[in-house]
Design a protein around this motif. Structure first.
Motif, PDB file in Angstrom:
ATOM      1  N   THR A  55       0.823  -1.214   0.000  1.00  0.00           N
ATOM      2  CA  THR A  55       0.000   0.000   0.000  1.00  0.00           C
ATOM      3  C   THR A  55       0.853   1.258   0.000  1.00  0.00           C
ATOM      4  OG1 THR A  55      -0.268   0.029   2.406  1.00  0.00           O
ATOM      5  CG2 THR A  55      -1.965  -1.123   1.146  1.00  0.00           C
ATOM      6  N   ASN A  56       1.714   1.342  -0.997  1.00  0.00           N
ATOM      7  CA  ASN A  56       2.590   2.503  -1.201  1.00  0.00           C
ATOM      8  C   ASN A  56       3.601   2.716  -0.088  1.00  0.00           C
ATOM      9  OD1 ASN A  56       1.357   3.096  -3.653  1.00  0.00           O
ATOM     10  ND2 ASN A  56      -0.212   4.335  -2.642  1.00  0.00           N
ATOM     11  N   ARG A  57       3.810   1.736   0.734  1.00  0.00           N
ATOM     12  CA  ARG A  57       4.789   1.834   1.806  1.00  0.00           C
ATOM     13  C   ARG A  57       5.900   0.843   1.507  1.00  0.00           C
ATOM     14  NH1 ARG A  57       3.385  -0.005   7.733  1.00  0.00           N
ATOM     15  NH2 ARG A  57       5.503  -0.376   8.338  1.00  0.00           N
ATOM     16  N   VAL A  58       7.120   1.325   1.453  1.00  0.00           N
ATOM     17  CA  VAL A  58       8.247   0.444   1.162  1.00  0.00           C
ATOM     18  C   VAL A  58       8.590  -0.347   2.411  1.00  0.00           C
ATOM     19  CG1 VAL A  58      10.654   0.356   0.452  1.00  0.00           C
ATOM     20  CG2 VAL A  58       9.114   2.026  -0.587  1.00  0.00           C
ATOM     21  N   ILE A  59       8.726  -1.660   2.237  1.00  0.00           N
ATOM     22  CA  ILE A  59       9.042  -2.545   3.354  1.00  0.00           C
ATOM     23  C   ILE A  59      10.525  -2.878   3.309  1.00  0.00           C
ATOM     24  CG2 ILE A  59       8.555  -4.750   4.457  1.00  0.00           C
ATOM     25  CD1 ILE A  59       6.115  -2.918   4.428  1.00  0.00           C
ATOM     26  N   PHE A  60      11.238  -2.598   4.367  1.00  0.00           N
ATOM     27  CA  PHE A  60      12.632  -2.956   4.549  1.00  0.00           C
ATOM     28  C   PHE A  60      12.682  -3.867   5.759  1.00  0.00           C
ATOM     29  CE2 PHE A  60      12.823   1.609   3.345  1.00  0.00           C
ATOM     30  CZ  PHE A  60      13.550   1.512   2.179  1.00  0.00           C
ATOM     31  N   VAL A  61      13.860  -4.187   6.162  1.00  0.00           N
ATOM     32  CA  VAL A  61      14.048  -4.690   7.512  1.00  0.00           C
ATOM     33  C   VAL A  61      15.031  -3.718   8.152  1.00  0.00           C
ATOM     34  CG1 VAL A  61      14.839  -6.540   8.998  1.00  0.00           C
ATOM     35  CG2 VAL A  61      13.559  -7.087   6.936  1.00  0.00           C
ATOM     36  N   ILE A  62      14.576  -3.051   9.183  1.00  0.00           N
ATOM     37  CA  ILE A  62      15.377  -2.103   9.939  1.00  0.00           C
ATOM     38  C   ILE A  62      15.837  -2.813  11.205  1.00  0.00           C
ATOM     39  CG2 ILE A  62      15.371   0.087  11.223  1.00  0.00           C
ATOM     40  CD1 ILE A  62      14.941   0.537   8.250  1.00  0.00           C
ATOM     41  N   LYS A  63      17.118  -2.689  11.517  1.00  0.00           N
ATOM     42  CA  LYS A  63      17.615  -3.229  12.785  1.00  0.00           C
ATOM     43  C   LYS A  63      17.962  -2.039  13.684  1.00  0.00           C
ATOM     44  CE  LYS A  63      19.434  -7.266  13.672  1.00  0.00           C
ATOM     45  NZ  LYS A  63      20.327  -8.417  13.794  1.00  0.00           N
ATOM     46  N   HIS A  64      17.430  -2.070  14.861  1.00  0.00           N
ATOM     47  CA  HIS A  64      17.644  -1.043  15.890  1.00  0.00           C
ATOM     48  C   HIS A  64      18.394  -1.736  17.028  1.00  0.00           C
ATOM     49  CE1 HIS A  64      16.772   2.171  18.744  1.00  0.00           C
ATOM     50  NE2 HIS A  64      16.132   1.321  19.530  1.00  0.00           N
ATOM     51  N   ILE A  65      19.595  -1.254  17.315  1.00  0.00           N
ATOM     52  CA  ILE A  65      20.434  -1.861  18.355  1.00  0.00           C
ATOM     53  C   ILE A  65      20.750  -0.821  19.413  1.00  0.00           C
ATOM     54  CG2 ILE A  65      22.658  -2.951  18.861  1.00  0.00           C
ATOM     55  CD1 ILE A  65      22.672  -3.959  15.964  1.00  0.00           C
ATOM     56  N   VAL A  66      20.570  -1.199  20.669  1.00  0.00           N
ATOM     57  CA  VAL A  66      20.932  -0.324  21.788  1.00  0.00           C
ATOM     58  C   VAL A  66      21.769  -1.144  22.763  1.00  0.00           C
ATOM     59  CG1 VAL A  66      20.126   1.215  23.610  1.00  0.00           C
ATOM     60  CG2 VAL A  66      18.725   0.885  21.553  1.00  0.00           C
ATOM     61  N   CYS A  67      22.899  -0.581  23.172  1.00  0.00           N
ATOM     62  CA  CYS A  67      23.753  -1.187  24.197  1.00  0.00           C
ATOM     63  C   CYS A  67      23.645  -0.330  25.455  1.00  0.00           C
ATOM     64  CB  CYS A  67      25.209  -1.236  23.739  1.00  0.00           C
ATOM     65  SG  CYS A  67      25.466  -2.238  22.272  1.00  0.00           S
ATOM     66  N   PHE A  68      23.438  -0.990  26.577  1.00  0.00           N
ATOM     67  CA  PHE A  68      23.269  -0.301  27.855  1.00  0.00           C
ATOM     68  C   PHE A  68      24.404  -0.652  28.804  1.00  0.00           C
ATOM     69  CE2 PHE A  68      19.015  -1.089  26.191  1.00  0.00           C
ATOM     70  CZ  PHE A  68      18.405   0.151  26.308  1.00  0.00           C
ATOM     71  N   ARG A  99      20.228   2.803  33.816  1.00  0.00           N
ATOM     72  CA  ARG A  99      21.398   2.884  32.949  1.00  0.00           C
ATOM     73  C   ARG A  99      22.373   3.959  33.408  1.00  0.00           C
ATOM     74  NH1 ARG A  99      19.245   6.325  27.742  1.00  0.00           N
ATOM     75  NH2 ARG A  99      19.387   8.291  28.870  1.00  0.00           N
ATOM     76  N   GLU A 100      23.628   3.677  33.179  1.00  0.00           N
ATOM     77  CA  GLU A 100      24.674   4.691  33.329  1.00  0.00           C
ATOM     78  C   GLU A 100      24.824   5.426  32.002  1.00  0.00           C
ATOM     79  OE1 GLU A 100      29.408   4.332  33.572  1.00  0.00           O
ATOM     80  OE2 GLU A 100      28.361   3.477  35.312  1.00  0.00           O
ATOM     81  N   SER A 101      24.807   4.654  30.908  1.00  0.00           N
ATOM     82  CA  SER A 101      24.890   5.229  29.568  1.00  0.00           C
ATOM     83  C   SER A 101      24.337   4.228  28.570  1.00  0.00           C
ATOM     84  CB  SER A 101      26.336   5.590  29.220  1.00  0.00           C
ATOM     85  OG  SER A 101      27.145   4.424  29.194  1.00  0.00           O
ATOM     86  N   SER A 102      24.107   4.714  27.357  1.00  0.00           N
ATOM     87  CA  SER A 102      23.669   3.830  26.281  1.00  0.00           C
ATOM     88  C   SER A 102      24.130   4.394  24.952  1.00  0.00           C
ATOM     89  CB  SER A 102      22.148   3.669  26.290  1.00  0.00           C
ATOM     90  OG  SER A 102      21.501   4.895  26.093  1.00  0.00           O
ATOM     91  N   VAL A 103      24.273   3.508  23.976  1.00  0.00           N
ATOM     92  CA  VAL A 103      24.597   3.895  22.604  1.00  0.00           C
ATOM     93  C   VAL A 103      23.655   3.120  21.697  1.00  0.00           C
ATOM     94  CG1 VAL A 103      27.025   4.474  23.032  1.00  0.00           C
ATOM     95  CG2 VAL A 103      26.420   2.135  22.389  1.00  0.00           C
ATOM     96  N   ALA A 104      23.376   3.689  20.519  1.00  0.00           N
ATOM     97  CA  ALA A 104      22.435   3.034  19.610  1.00  0.00           C
ATOM     98  C   ALA A 104      22.920   3.170  18.175  1.00  0.00           C
ATOM     99  CB  ALA A 104      21.055   3.666  19.761  1.00  0.00           C
ATOM    100  N   VAL A 105      22.437   2.236  17.345  1.00  0.00           N
ATOM    101  CA  VAL A 105      22.637   2.300  15.904  1.00  0.00           C
ATOM    102  C   VAL A 105      21.397   1.737  15.237  1.00  0.00           C
ATOM    103  CG1 VAL A 105      23.827   0.076  15.744  1.00  0.00           C
ATOM    104  CG2 VAL A 105      24.233   1.811  13.993  1.00  0.00           C
ATOM    105  N   ASP A 106      21.007   2.358  14.116  1.00  0.00           N
ATOM    106  CA  ASP A 106      19.869   1.909  13.335  1.00  0.00           C
ATOM    107  C   ASP A 106      20.322   1.781  11.889  1.00  0.00           C
ATOM    108  OD1 ASP A 106      17.586   2.273  15.358  1.00  0.00           O
ATOM    109  OD2 ASP A 106      18.619   4.191  15.435  1.00  0.00           O
ATOM    110  N   TYR A 107      20.002   0.639  11.254  1.00  0.00           N
ATOM    111  CA  TYR A 107      20.433   0.455   9.877  1.00  0.00           C
ATOM    112  C   TYR A 107      19.466  -0.455   9.130  1.00  0.00           C
ATOM    113  CZ  TYR A 107      22.467  -3.984  11.482  1.00  0.00           C
ATOM    114  OH  TYR A 107      22.669  -5.234  12.020  1.00  0.00           O
ATOM    115  N   VAL A 108      19.573  -0.397   7.801  1.00  0.00           N
ATOM    116  CA  VAL A 108      18.771  -1.249   6.938  1.00  0.00           C
ATOM    117  C   VAL A 108      19.540  -2.525   6.669  1.00  0.00           C
ATOM    118  CG1 VAL A 108      17.727  -1.466   4.647  1.00  0.00           C
ATOM    119  CG2 VAL A 108      17.662   0.738   5.840  1.00  0.00           C
ATOM    120  N   ILE A 109      18.886  -3.663   6.853  1.00  0.00           N
ATOM    121  CA  ILE A 109      19.483  -4.956   6.520  1.00  0.00           C
ATOM    122  C   ILE A 109      19.266  -5.163   5.021  1.00  0.00           C
ATOM    123  CG2 ILE A 109      19.371  -7.448   6.838  1.00  0.00           C
ATOM    124  CD1 ILE A 109      18.346  -6.910   9.657  1.00  0.00           C
ATOM    125  N   GLU A 110      20.352  -5.384   4.322  1.00  0.00           N
ATOM    126  CA  GLU A 110      20.245  -5.582   2.869  1.00  0.00           C
ATOM    127  C   GLU A 110      20.367  -7.031   2.498  1.00  0.00           C
ATOM    128  OE1 GLU A 110      22.473  -2.781   0.550  1.00  0.00           O
ATOM    129  OE2 GLU A 110      22.501  -1.389   2.236  1.00  0.00           O
TER     130      GLU A 110
END
Length: 107
Positions: free
Chosen positions: A5-18, A96-107
């Protein structure tokens, strides 16, 4: 890529380290349990993995969250999901003391 329905489907990976203030085994396992609770409470998740660190080196983070979503729009919706915000984010921000994140498209 698939289109739905006009929406492009990807697979997005969202990673967070705590990095937790208290990285005892009990606290790491509690954080893992809270994060995994999204599996049954955040319906747009395509997949979820949570792990705890066993090396405990100086550069280690204590807990990792990986979620998969179908699109950038789903990632944006996930970020404001009521359960994610009121239960998971609230808890993780409190421990949490701190966190980092990354988001990317799985190809």
């Amino acid at each position: 890529m698939q289109s739905y329905t006009n929406r492009v489907i990807f697979v997005i990976k969202h990673i967070v380290c705590f990095k937790l203030r208290d990285n005892s085994e009990a606290e790491c396992l509690k954080a893992k349990e809270i994060l995994l609770s999204m599996k049954d409470n955040v319906p747009l998740l395509r997949g979820i993995e949570v792990g705890t660190d066993f090396l405990h080196s100086e550069r280690s983070y204590d807990v990792i969250l990986q979620v998969m979503l179908d699109s950038v729009e789903d990632l944006e919706t996930y970020q404001s999901d009521p359960y994610h915000c009121s239960v998971v984010k609230k808890y993780m921000h409190s421990v949490r003391e701190s966190s980092v994140a990354v988001d990317y498209v799985i190809e």
